[in-house]
Design a protein around this motif. Structure first.
Motif, PDB file in Angstrom:
ATOM      1  N   GLY A  13       0.813  -1.208   0.000  1.00 20.54           N
ATOM      2  CA  GLY A  13       0.000   0.000   0.000  1.00 20.54           C
ATOM      3  C   GLY A  13       0.848   1.259   0.000  1.00 20.54           C
ATOM      4  N   ASP A  14       1.933   1.256   0.758  1.00 22.91           N
ATOM      5  CA  ASP A  14       2.827   2.420   0.810  1.00 22.91           C
ATOM      6  C   ASP A  14       3.494   2.655  -0.543  1.00 22.91           C
ATOM      7  OD1 ASP A  14       2.192   2.771   3.450  1.00 22.91           O
ATOM      8  OD2 ASP A  14       3.983   1.740   4.211  1.00 22.91           O
ATOM      9  N   SER A  15       3.914   1.587  -1.199  1.00 24.30           N
ATOM     10  CA  SER A  15       4.543   1.713  -2.517  1.00 24.30           C
ATOM     11  C   SER A  15       3.554   2.282  -3.527  1.00 24.30           C
ATOM     12  CB  SER A  15       5.057   0.359  -3.003  1.00 24.30           C
ATOM     13  OG  SER A  15       6.049  -0.150  -2.137  1.00 24.30           O
ATOM     14  N   GLY A  16       2.334   1.761  -3.485  1.00 20.32           N
ATOM     15  CA  GLY A  16       1.311   2.264  -4.394  1.00 20.32           C
ATOM     16  C   GLY A  16       0.973   3.721  -4.117  1.00 20.32           C
ATOM     17  N   GLN A  17       0.954   4.081  -2.847  1.00 17.47           N
ATOM     18  CA  GLN A  17       0.643   5.467  -2.504  1.00 17.47           C
ATOM     19  C   GLN A  17       1.714   6.421  -3.032  1.00 17.47           C
ATOM     20  OE1 GLN A  17      -0.057   6.121   1.669  1.00 17.47           O
ATOM     21  NE2 GLN A  17      -0.946   8.136   1.329  1.00 17.47           N
ATOM     22  N   ARG A  18       2.972   6.001  -2.960  1.00 17.33           N
ATOM     23  CA  ARG A  18       4.040   6.842  -3.510  1.00 17.33           C
ATOM     24  C   ARG A  18       3.876   7.009  -5.021  1.00 17.33           C
ATOM     25  NH1 ARG A  18       7.093   3.954   0.384  1.00 17.33           N
ATOM     26  NH2 ARG A  18       7.793   2.432  -1.185  1.00 17.33           N
ATOM     27  N   PHE A  19       3.466   5.932  -5.688  1.00 18.82           N
ATOM     28  CA  PHE A  19       3.230   6.005  -7.130  1.00 18.82           C
ATOM     29  C   PHE A  19       2.127   7.007  -7.449  1.00 18.82           C
ATOM     30  CE2 PHE A  19       0.505   4.489 -10.622  1.00 18.82           C
ATOM     31  CZ  PHE A  19       1.387   4.577 -11.693  1.00 18.82           C
ATOM     32  N   PHE A  20       1.003   6.899  -6.748  1.00 17.21           N
ATOM     33  CA  PHE A  20      -0.120   7.787  -7.033  1.00 17.21           C
ATOM     34  C   PHE A  20       0.134   9.213  -6.537  1.00 17.21           C
ATOM     35  CE2 PHE A  20      -2.345   3.662  -7.354  1.00 17.21           C
ATOM     36  CZ  PHE A  20      -2.927   3.845  -8.596  1.00 17.21           C
ATOM     37  N   ASP A  21       0.948   9.364  -5.518  1.00 20.03           N
ATOM     38  CA  ASP A  21       1.341  10.709  -5.102  1.00 20.03           C
ATOM     39  C   ASP A  21       2.123  11.400  -6.209  1.00 20.03           C
ATOM     40  OD1 ASP A  21       0.112  10.517  -2.659  1.00 20.03           O
ATOM     41  OD2 ASP A  21       1.946   9.999  -1.551  1.00 20.03           O
ATOM     42  N   ALA A  22       2.951  10.627  -6.914  1.00 21.52           N
ATOM     43  CA  ALA A  22       3.769  11.192  -7.991  1.00 21.52           C
ATOM     44  C   ALA A  22       2.956  11.472  -9.245  1.00 21.52           C
ATOM     45  CB  ALA A  22       4.932  10.260  -8.317  1.00 21.52           C
ATOM     46  N   THR A  23       2.009  10.594  -9.560  1.00 27.64           N
ATOM     47  CA  THR A  23       1.275  10.718 -10.818  1.00 27.64           C
ATOM     48  C   THR A  23      -0.035  11.480 -10.675  1.00 27.64           C
ATOM     49  OG1 THR A  23       0.075   8.636 -10.484  1.00 27.64           O
ATOM     50  CG2 THR A  23       2.209   8.516 -11.609  1.00 27.64           C
ATOM     51  N   GLY A  24      -0.594  11.476  -9.474  1.00 28.52           N
ATOM     52  CA  GLY A  24      -1.970  11.920  -9.309  1.00 28.52           C
ATOM     53  C   GLY A  24      -2.890  10.728  -9.488  1.00 28.52           C
ATOM     54  N   ASP A  25      -4.001  10.709  -8.757  1.00 29.51           N
ATOM     55  CA  ASP A  25      -4.877   9.536  -8.782  1.00 29.51           C
ATOM     56  C   ASP A  25      -5.405   9.225 -10.182  1.00 29.51           C
ATOM     57  OD1 ASP A  25      -4.468   9.332  -6.108  1.00 29.51           O
ATOM     58  OD2 ASP A  25      -6.534   9.783  -5.501  1.00 29.51           O
ATOM     59  N   LEU A  26      -5.919  10.236 -10.874  1.00 27.36           N
ATOM     60  CA  LEU A  26      -6.561   9.976 -12.168  1.00 27.36           C
ATOM     61  C   LEU A  26      -5.541   9.548 -13.218  1.00 27.36           C
ATOM     62  CD1 LEU A  26      -9.065   9.933 -13.903  1.00 27.36           C
ATOM     63  CD2 LEU A  26      -8.759  12.379 -14.352  1.00 27.36           C
ATOM     64  N   ARG A  27      -4.443  10.294 -13.348  1.00 27.66           N
ATOM     65  CA  ARG A  27      -3.421   9.931 -14.330  1.00 27.66           C
ATOM     66  C   ARG A  27      -2.852   8.540 -14.026  1.00 27.66           C
ATOM     67  NH1 ARG A  27       0.857  12.788 -17.401  1.00 27.66           N
ATOM     68  NH2 ARG A  27      -0.070  14.753 -16.727  1.00 27.66           N
ATOM     69  N   GLY A  28      -2.606   8.269 -12.757  1.00 29.38           N
ATOM     70  CA  GLY A  28      -2.058   6.970 -12.373  1.00 29.38           C
ATOM     71  C   GLY A  28      -2.997   5.831 -12.704  1.00 29.38           C
ATOM     72  N   MET A  29      -4.303   6.049 -12.497  1.00 27.70           N
ATOM     73  CA  MET A  29      -5.264   4.999 -12.809  1.00 27.70           C
ATOM     74  C   MET A  29      -5.367   4.763 -14.305  1.00 27.70           C
ATOM     75  SD  MET A  29      -6.351   3.387 -10.266  1.00 27.70           S
ATOM     76  CE  MET A  29      -7.231   2.372 -11.444  1.00 27.70           C
ATOM     77  N   ILE A  30      -5.402   5.836 -15.093  1.00 25.19           N
ATOM     78  CA  ILE A  30      -5.482   5.664 -16.544  1.00 25.19           C
ATOM     79  C   ILE A  30      -4.267   4.893 -17.054  1.00 25.19           C
ATOM     80  CG2 ILE A  30      -5.481   6.865 -18.762  1.00 25.19           C
ATOM     81  CD1 ILE A  30      -7.035   9.131 -17.409  1.00 25.19           C
ATOM     82  N   ALA A  31      -3.087   5.292 -16.592  1.00 25.79           N
ATOM     83  CA  ALA A  31      -1.861   4.616 -17.029  1.00 25.79           C
ATOM     84  C   ALA A  31      -1.853   3.158 -16.587  1.00 25.79           C
ATOM     85  CB  ALA A  31      -0.640   5.341 -16.468  1.00 25.79           C
ATOM     86  N   SER A  32      -2.326   2.895 -15.374  1.00 27.92           N
ATOM     87  CA  SER A  32      -2.350   1.516 -14.867  1.00 27.92           C
ATOM     88  C   SER A  32      -3.284   0.641 -15.674  1.00 27.92           C
ATOM     89  CB  SER A  32      -2.789   1.517 -13.393  1.00 27.92           C
ATOM     90  OG  SER A  32      -1.886   2.239 -12.593  1.00 27.92           O
ATOM     91  N   ARG A  33      -4.401   1.206 -16.133  1.00 30.34           N
ATOM     92  CA  ARG A  33      -5.349   0.428 -16.934  1.00 30.34           C
ATOM     93  C   ARG A  33      -4.851   0.227 -18.354  1.00 30.34           C
ATOM     94  NH1 ARG A  33      -7.901  -2.434 -13.339  1.00 30.34           N
ATOM     95  NH2 ARG A  33      -9.151  -1.206 -11.895  1.00 30.34           N
ATOM     96  N   LEU A  34      -4.159   1.220 -18.894  1.00 27.31           N
ATOM     97  CA  LEU A  34      -3.621   1.069 -20.247  1.00 27.31           C
ATOM     98  C   LEU A  34      -2.493   0.047 -20.286  1.00 27.31           C
ATOM     99  CD1 LEU A  34      -3.528   4.790 -21.450  1.00 27.31           C
ATOM    100  CD2 LEU A  34      -4.962   2.962 -22.384  1.00 27.31           C
ATOM    101  N   ALA A  35      -1.735  -0.027 -19.220  1.00 32.24           N
ATOM    102  CA  ALA A  35      -0.634  -0.989 -19.166  1.00 32.24           C
ATOM    103  C   ALA A  35      -1.196  -2.411 -19.238  1.00 32.24           C
ATOM    104  CB  ALA A  35       0.160  -0.805 -17.879  1.00 32.24           C
ATOM    105  N   PRO A  36      -0.516  -3.318 -19.937  1.00 31.47           N
ATOM    106  CA  PRO A  36      -1.007  -4.703 -20.059  1.00 31.47           C
ATOM    107  C   PRO A  36      -0.804  -5.483 -18.771  1.00 31.47           C
ATOM    108  CG  PRO A  36       1.099  -4.464 -21.173  1.00 31.47           C
ATOM    109  CD  PRO A  36       0.711  -3.078 -20.731  1.00 31.47           C
ATOM    110  N   ALA A  37      -1.570  -5.126 -17.751  1.00 32.20           N
ATOM    111  CA  ALA A  37      -1.470  -5.774 -16.441  1.00 32.20           C
ATOM    112  C   ALA A  37      -2.837  -6.335 -16.057  1.00 32.20           C
ATOM    113  CB  ALA A  37      -1.001  -4.763 -15.384  1.00 32.20           C
ATOM    114  N   PRO A  38      -2.883  -7.415 -15.277  1.00 34.23           N
ATOM    115  CA  PRO A  38      -4.170  -7.984 -14.842  1.00 34.23           C
ATOM    116  C   PRO A  38      -5.005  -6.955 -14.095  1.00 34.23           C
ATOM    117  CG  PRO A  38      -2.362  -9.484 -14.352  1.00 34.23           C
ATOM    118  CD  PRO A  38      -1.733  -8.194 -14.783  1.00 34.23           C
TER     119      PRO A  38
END
Length: 214
Positions: free
Chosen positions: A111-136
Motif C-alpha cells: 500500500g505504501d509503494s502504491g501510494q508513492r506512485f499515485f502521489d507522484a502521478t496523481g490519482d486519475l493519471r495513475g489509474m489511466i496509465a495503470s489500466r492502459l498498461a497490459p497488467a491484470p
C-alpha cells in the motif's frame, strides 16, 4: 488491533479462495451458458450482470466478459455494456482492498509503494496509465484500494483506461459466428504495444519530476 487482524485474515482467506477457484473453475461452462441464451437479450443481460459480479472471484480477465458482451449484443450496444460492466466489476476488489486496509507487514508495504506512485502521478493519471498498461485488472484494482486512491478517480480512470481493451474485445466478440473457449482471445501484440506506449507517455512527466526532485 483485533479488528485489523480479523480483516487481514478475511483478506488472506478470500485471496486463497480466488486462487483455488481460478485453478478449479474454467470458463467452459460459462461459454456454454452464454451460447444458449445469446438470442434472448433480457436473459442474456441477466447472465452477463451475474458474470461481471462473480468475475473477480474466479480471476477471469475483463476482456473475456467483454467478448461475451460483443457476441450477444454486437459492437455498438456491446461496447457501453462491456465498459460499464468492466468498471463496476473492478470496484469489487478495489473496495475490498480498502476494507482490508494496509496496516503493517507486506500488505502495508504494498500500500505504501502504491501510494508513492499515485502521489507522484496523481490519482486519475495513475489509474489511466495503470489500466492502459497490459497488467491484470484485479491486482491493479486492489493496489489502488490499498493506496488510498479516491473512488471517483478510480472509476473515471478505469473507464478511460479500459476503452481500448474493451473496444478490441467487443469487436472480436461481435465477429464470432460460434462462441467457444478457443475463440476467447482478442488482444493482439499491436494493441499491447500501443497501449503500453501511451501508459509510458503518461508516466514520463511524473517520473522525470520525481527524479529531478531527488
Amino acid at each position: 488491533m483485533a479488528e485489523f487482524v480479523r480483516r487481514q485474515v478475511v483478506g488472506l482467506a478470500l485471496l486463497a479462495g480466488v486462487v483455488a477457484a481460478s485453478l478449479l473453475v474454467s470458463p467452459d461452462r460459462l461459454v456454454e451458458t452464454v451460447r444458449t441464451v445469446a438470442d434472448r437479450p433480457l436473459l442474456f443481460g441477466t447472465v452477463l450482470v451475474g458474470v461481471y459480479l462473480v468475475r473477480p472471484l474466479f480471476a477471469w480477465p475483463t476482456t473475456l466478459v467483454a467478448i461475451l458482451a460483443g457476441y450477444g449484443y454486437g459492437a455498438v450496444a456491446g461496447f457501453p455494456v462491456a465498459l460499464a460492466g468492466t468498471t463496476a466489476s473492478a470496484l469489487l476488489p478495489f473496495l475490498f482492498a480498502r476494507y482490508v486496509d494496509g496496516g503493517t507487514g507486506l500488505v502495508g508495504r504494498l500500500g505504501d509503494s502504491g501510494q508513492r506512485f499515485f502521489d507522484a502521478t496523481g490519482d486519475l493519471r495513475g489509474m489511466i496509465a495503470s489500466r492502459l498498461a497490459p497488467a491484470p485488472s484485479d491486482p491493479v484494482s486492489a493496489a489502488a484500494g490499498l493506496s488510498g486512491v479516491s473512488t471517483g478517480a478510480f472509476v473515471l480512470g478505469t473507464a478511460i483506461g479500459e476503452i481500448p481493451w474493451t473496444v478490441a474485445a467487443v469487436l472480436a466478440g461481435s465477429s464470432l459466428e460460434t462462441l467457444s473457449v478457443g475463440g476467447l482471445s482478442a488482444i493482439g501484440w499491436e494493441l499491447i504495444v500501443a497501449a503500453g506506449a501511451v501508459a509510458v507517455a503518461l508516466l514520463a512527466g511524473p517520473a522525470y519530476r520525481t527524479m529531478t526532485a531527488q
